[in-house]
Write an enzyme that holds these catalytic residues in place. Structure first.
Site, PDB file in Angstrom:
ATOM      1  N   HIS A 107       0.850  -1.190   0.000  1.00 31.44           N
ATOM      2  CA  HIS A 107       0.000   0.000   0.000  1.00 31.44           C
ATOM      3  C   HIS A 107       0.889   1.244   0.000  1.00 31.44           C
ATOM      4  O   HIS A 107       1.257   1.755   1.065  1.00 31.44           O
ATOM      5  CB  HIS A 107      -0.904   0.008   1.232  1.00 31.44           C
ATOM      6  CG  HIS A 107      -1.812  -1.181   1.329  1.00 31.44           C
ATOM      7  ND1 HIS A 107      -1.341  -2.446   1.647  1.00 31.44           N
ATOM      8  CD2 HIS A 107      -3.160  -1.306   1.158  1.00 31.44           C
ATOM      9  CE1 HIS A 107      -2.366  -3.293   1.670  1.00 31.44           C
ATOM     10  NE2 HIS A 107      -3.469  -2.629   1.376  1.00 31.44           N
ATOM     11  N   GLU A 242     -14.602   1.740  11.624  1.00 31.35           N
ATOM     12  CA  GLU A 242     -14.756   0.549  12.474  1.00 31.35           C
ATOM     13  C   GLU A 242     -15.279   0.939  13.856  1.00 31.35           C
ATOM     14  O   GLU A 242     -14.796   1.885  14.485  1.00 31.35           O
ATOM     15  CB  GLU A 242     -13.431  -0.188  12.615  1.00 31.35           C
ATOM     16  CG  GLU A 242     -12.976  -0.905  11.356  1.00 31.35           C
ATOM     17  CD  GLU A 242     -13.763  -2.175  11.070  1.00 31.35           C
ATOM     18  OE1 GLU A 242     -14.681  -2.514  11.847  1.00 31.35           O
ATOM     19  OE2 GLU A 242     -13.459  -2.832  10.063  1.00 31.35           O
ATOM     20  N   ASN A 267      -7.702  11.459   3.909  1.00 37.94           N
ATOM     21  CA  ASN A 267      -7.405  11.522   2.469  1.00 37.94           C
ATOM     22  C   ASN A 267      -8.602  11.153   1.592  1.00 37.94           C
ATOM     23  O   ASN A 267      -8.488  11.130   0.369  1.00 37.94           O
ATOM     24  CB  ASN A 267      -6.191  10.645   2.126  1.00 37.94           C
ATOM     25  CG  ASN A 267      -6.413   9.173   2.427  1.00 37.94           C
ATOM     26  OD1 ASN A 267      -7.486   8.634   2.207  1.00 37.94           O
ATOM     27  ND2 ASN A 267      -5.383   8.505   2.937  1.00 37.94           N
ATOM     28  N   HIS A 344      -4.102   2.983  -3.373  1.00 39.71           N
ATOM     29  CA  HIS A 344      -4.315   2.555  -1.990  1.00 39.71           C
ATOM     30  C   HIS A 344      -3.687   1.209  -1.694  1.00 39.71           C
ATOM     31  O   HIS A 344      -2.955   1.065  -0.720  1.00 39.71           O
ATOM     32  CB  HIS A 344      -5.821   2.496  -1.693  1.00 39.71           C
ATOM     33  CG  HIS A 344      -6.156   2.119  -0.282  1.00 39.71           C
ATOM     34  ND1 HIS A 344      -6.030   0.840   0.205  1.00 39.71           N
ATOM     35  CD2 HIS A 344      -6.612   2.864   0.756  1.00 39.71           C
ATOM     36  CE1 HIS A 344      -6.400   0.815   1.474  1.00 39.71           C
ATOM     37  NE2 HIS A 344      -6.754   2.029   1.822  1.00 39.71           N
ATOM     38  N   GLU A 492     -17.228  -4.417  24.763  1.00 43.12           N
ATOM     39  CA  GLU A 492     -16.376  -5.607  24.809  1.00 43.12           C
ATOM     40  C   GLU A 492     -15.197  -5.539  23.842  1.00 43.12           C
ATOM     41  O   GLU A 492     -14.071  -5.871  24.204  1.00 43.12           O
ATOM     42  CB  GLU A 492     -17.204  -6.870  24.515  1.00 43.12           C
ATOM     43  CG  GLU A 492     -18.146  -7.293  25.621  1.00 43.12           C
ATOM     44  CD  GLU A 492     -19.523  -6.667  25.479  1.00 43.12           C
ATOM     45  OE1 GLU A 492     -20.426  -7.049  26.240  1.00 43.12           O
ATOM     46  OE2 GLU A 492     -19.690  -5.794  24.588  1.00 43.12           O
ATOM     47  N   THR A 520     -17.735 -13.182  24.028  1.00 45.68           N
ATOM     48  CA  THR A 520     -16.453 -13.189  23.314  1.00 45.68           C
ATOM     49  C   THR A 520     -16.690 -13.000  21.820  1.00 45.68           C
ATOM     50  O   THR A 520     -15.782 -12.595  21.089  1.00 45.68           O
ATOM     51  CB  THR A 520     -15.682 -14.498  23.537  1.00 45.68           C
ATOM     52  OG1 THR A 520     -16.533 -15.616  23.229  1.00 45.68           O
ATOM     53  CG2 THR A 520     -15.183 -14.610  24.971  1.00 45.68           C
ATOM     54  N   ASP A 551     -31.652 -17.063  31.422  1.00 49.60           N
ATOM     55  CA  ASP A 551     -31.392 -16.053  30.392  1.00 49.60           C
ATOM     56  C   ASP A 551     -31.497 -16.632  28.984  1.00 49.60           C
ATOM     57  O   ASP A 551     -31.670 -15.891  28.014  1.00 49.60           O
ATOM     58  CB  ASP A 551     -30.000 -15.429  30.581  1.00 49.60           C
ATOM     59  CG  ASP A 551     -30.025 -14.283  31.570  1.00 49.60           C
ATOM     60  OD1 ASP A 551     -31.119 -13.756  31.838  1.00 49.60           O
ATOM     61  OD2 ASP A 551     -28.963 -13.929  32.091  1.00 49.60           O
ATOM     62  N   HIS A 555     -27.628 -16.122  25.639  1.00 52.05           N
ATOM     63  CA  HIS A 555     -26.547 -15.926  26.601  1.00 52.05           C
ATOM     64  C   HIS A 555     -25.795 -17.216  26.923  1.00 52.05           C
ATOM     65  O   HIS A 555     -24.875 -17.198  27.746  1.00 52.05           O
ATOM     66  CB  HIS A 555     -27.101 -15.331  27.904  1.00 52.05           C
ATOM     67  CG  HIS A 555     -27.422 -13.870  27.815  1.00 52.05           C
ATOM     68  ND1 HIS A 555     -28.219 -13.347  26.821  1.00 52.05           N
ATOM     69  CD2 HIS A 555     -27.039 -12.818  28.593  1.00 52.05           C
ATOM     70  CE1 HIS A 555     -28.329 -12.036  26.995  1.00 52.05           C
ATOM     71  NE2 HIS A 555     -27.616 -11.687  28.054  1.00 52.05           N
TER      72      HIS A 555
END
Length: 744
Positions: A107, A242, A267, A344, A492, A520, A551, A555
């Site tokens: 790049h 993100e 840019n 790029h 998280e 996770t 739950d 979960h």
């Protein structure tokens, strides 16, 4: 550590780190940058750094005066003349262009556009020692837009880092080179964290800046500021898009990380084209709302004094992190590809390289560094050594006045663990009350917090459920940064990436973070980066199975244990009771170059006879057995909350005259690392009647039960009901094990 007592902790770290092992179990490469001993280190550097333990009167006062004068000169910065500056910036650009062209991969656009910024940072602003990349009080630099890594490699090369020689630039993106396609901290001394997945780097940088603020609050004194460095980061449009970057930057603003300065390379180009197609928000306004100070440099291509002024302004703001938006032209200097997505992510091509050379007046052959540029940059080697020497002198004063604090800080810098630290972990007997392993985890964490100066961490808004509060400490906040309970909020992914940054700051820092095991999924990218980059984060994951009950399936983790067992360089541990929980923490603390996931139960479990810390360290071990000659009739294998069920079934089967062995397989990874003889003593090949029981996917268990064994588990999503009812309905009971044993 007597062998290293005559040298700074950061020098000792340098010797350890440059072995270039990718992972703990992998041998060092033969071509690695390595230093077998301190004598070799001195001779290869061509200079001698003063030991941190040397008394001040052992130094030459005149020499020390010259050193301090050099330090002042370095810190204030001496910009090159305008002509030399332009030549130097173009050197950075063309080292990147030539490396990408030679590799026919990479790049080039970002390095070409950000070369002025990179030059100003590394040549005028940052404090570092090229010959000791691990000097503790260095400024940290993170290239969050890791695809533009040739910018970073070019700057390290010019600054005199031994890890990026000319041959390394020529080997960009090649097999076993020290210049991989995205920056890797374990490959290239001078790279602080591994970046590439967008947003991870800025989140890591938040962790690095958190540590500086925390350690400064703990160890600085009114008369000696022993912790004092900045974290600089370059991020691009992709990082801004993100979500993890927003999570982490929200926390950075909340915490008031005033020594974090981020440069947003504005840019307007991403892989698919102009960012107008998907990204039109006002980033500076968003960051102001997050609690950041913001600046806009409208001419990042040639507005060199604007860049310098922005950095000066940012450093004057002490109570907020700063975002400096710098509008640049991607691929600056390329007459046909600048400001397009084609520059790029691919090489310019021979014709465009020639055109760019003509356009920027660069008549040199590939990888050429003009002598005046080389001479200008060469000062960073002696100046960097002077910076470290001056800091060492300051530390000697600090140590004489504040001995206990100095000893604690040394452990954090070096990674040395206090003697007999593991003796602080609690011990349990079968008479100890039954308890959820999440509660036993809190007992272990609080015991370790008393003896490990680098332990800090927290939860994603679940501390009272994950049981992760350190009771002897308050909350790390903007006004109380010396405290060690970190409140991450419901973030998280940001939490995991920030903890990776904490772990990479200094080897003696032991960050932990917590949420429900099923979540996770929200932080898997950060966990993977921890494993890849050798960040010894402790991931504390509670509510580890259908045992959490009502739950319901949203979960209840099913596939998660197996998915992490498949991930390289990570330890997945699922303890069954108190002794195994303590053993899991001992393993996690000792493994500083690979992360650990500790999966804990919500429901109460008994303290089992036969479990032990020592057994956990082997990954798998026998907790009960009535056979002889290593020839049981049946082997039952369990983990976590199901080990109790296996033991109950074994007791009933033994009443019928069966020779039954019960094995706790708390960590597959650790068990696989044991000698073949030991593994045979636990799971003899001759015994084919085997049953596994685990409240999760049965995928993979054939490795241990063989083709004739039976895996009892769950291969569908869970259900909402009381835990006991769910276990019964899914067949996770002693009765089902007994039936399976009889069927075998």
């Amino acid at each position: 550590m007597a062998a290293t007592s005559a040298f700074t902790s950061s020098q000792a770290l340098f010797v350890r780190a440059v072995s270039c092992r990718r992972y703990a179990a992998e041998p060092a490469r033969s071509d690695c940058l390595s230093t077998p001993n301190y004598a070799g280190l001195h001779s290869s550097w061509g200079l001698r750094l003063t030991p941190i333990d040397a008394p001040l009167d052992a130094r030459n006062p005149r020499r020390l005066g010259r050193i301090r004068a050099a330090v002042v000169e370095t810190v204030e910065g001496k910009p090159a003349t305008e002509e030399l500056f332009e030549k130097s910036v173009n050197t950075v650009r063309f080292l990147a262009v030539d490396a990408v062209e030679k590799a026919n991969s990479g790049h080039p656009g970002l390095p070409m556009g950000c070369a002025p910024l990179g030059h100003i940072l590394f040549d005028e602003i940052m404090r570092y020692n090229p010959k000791n990349p691990y000097w503790f009080n260095r400024d940290r630099f993170v290239l969050s837009a890791g695809h533009g890594c040739m910018l970073h490699y070019s700057l390290l090369h010019l600054a005199g880092y031994d890890s990026v020689k000319e041959d390394d630039l020529k080997a960009f993106r090649q097999w076993q080179s020290r210049t991989p396609g995205h920056p890797e901290n374990f490959e290239t001394p001078g790279i602080e964290v591994t970046t590439g997945p967008l947003g991870q780097g800025i989140a890591n940088a938040v962790g690095l800046a958190l540590v500086e603020k925390h350690l400064a609050a703990r160890f600085n004194k009114p008369d000696i500021q022993i912790v004092d460095h900045y974290t600089y980061v370059i991020l691009g449009d992709g990082c801004q898009m993100e979500g993890v970057s927003n999570e982490a930057c929200s926390l950075a603003g909340h915490w008031g990380l005033g020594k974090l300065i981020a440069f947003y390379d504005d840019n307007h180009i991403s892989i698919d084209g102009d960012t107008e197609i998907a990204f039109t928000e006002d980033v500076n306004v968003r960051f102001e709302a997050l609690g950041w100070h913001t600046i806009w440099v409208k001419n990042g291509n040639t507005g060199y004094d604007e860049i310098r002024a922005a950095i000066k302004e940012a450093k004057a703001v002490k109570d907020k992190p700063t975002l400096i938006k710098i509008t640049t032209t991607i691929g600056y200097g390329s007459p046909n590809k600048a400001n397009t997505h084609s520059v790029h992510g691919s090489a310019l091509g021979a014709k465009e390289v020639d055109a760019t050379r003509k356009n920027l007046g660069w008549p040199h052959e590939p990888f050429h560094v003009p002598e005046d540029v080389k001479s200008h940059w060469s000062r960073h080697v002696p100046d960097g050594a002077a910076l470290e020497l001056d800091w060492n002198a300051k530390f000697s004063q600090y140590e004489r006045k504040y001995g206990d604090d100095a000893a604690e800080l040394k452990d954090i810098i070096s990674g040395d663990l206090p003697a007999r630290w593991d003796k602080s972990l609690p011990k349990y007997t079968p008479e100890s009350p039954a308890d959820a392993t999440r509660n036993l985890s809190q007992q272990c964490l609080n015991a370790l917090a008393k003896v490990l100066p680098g332990l800090l961490g927290g939860s994603a808004d679940l501390a009272s459920s994950n049981m992760t509060l350190l009771k002897m400490y308050g909350n790390f906040q903007k006004s109380t940064p010396e405290e060690r309970n970190v409140r991450f909020g419901v973030r998280e992914h940001g939490m995991g990436a920030i903890c990776n940054g904490i772990a990479h700051h200094s080897p003696g820092l032991i960050p932990y973070c917590a949420t429900f095991f099923v979540f996770t999924d929200y932080m898997r990218a950060a966990i993977r980066m921890a494993a890849l980059s050798q960040a010894g984060v402790i991931f504390v994951m509670t509510h580890d199975s259908i045992g959490l009950g009502e739950d319901g399936p949203t979960h209840q983790p099913i596939e998660h244990l197996m998915s992490f067992r498949m991930m390289p360089n990570i330890l997945m541990l699922r303890p069954a009771d108190g002794n195994e929980t303590a053993g899991a923490y001992k393993v996690a603390v000792l493994n500083r170059k690979r992360p650990s996931i500790l999966a804990f139960s919500r429901q109460k479990l008994p303290q089992l006879a036969g479990t032990s810390m020592e057994g956990v360290e082997k990954g798998g071990y026998i907790i009960s057995d009535n056979s002889s000659g290593n020839k049981p009739d049946l082997i039952l294998i369990g983990t976590g909350s199901e080990l109790e069920i296996a033991e109950k079934a074994a007791s009933e089967l033994r009443k019928d005259g069966k020779a039954v062995r019960v094995v706790s397989l708390v960590s597959w990874e650790l068990f696989e690392e044991q000698p073949a003889e030991y593994k045979e003593s636990v799971l003899p090949k001759s015994v084919t009647q085997r049953i596994s029981i685990e409240a999760g996917s049965t995928f993979g268990w054939e490795k241990y039960i063989g083709s004739k064994g039976k895996a009892i588990g769950i291969n569908r999503f869970g259900a909402s009901a009381p835990a006991g009812k769910i276990y019964k309905e899914f067949g996770l009971t002693a009765e089902k094990i007994i039936d399976a044993a009889k069927a075998l």
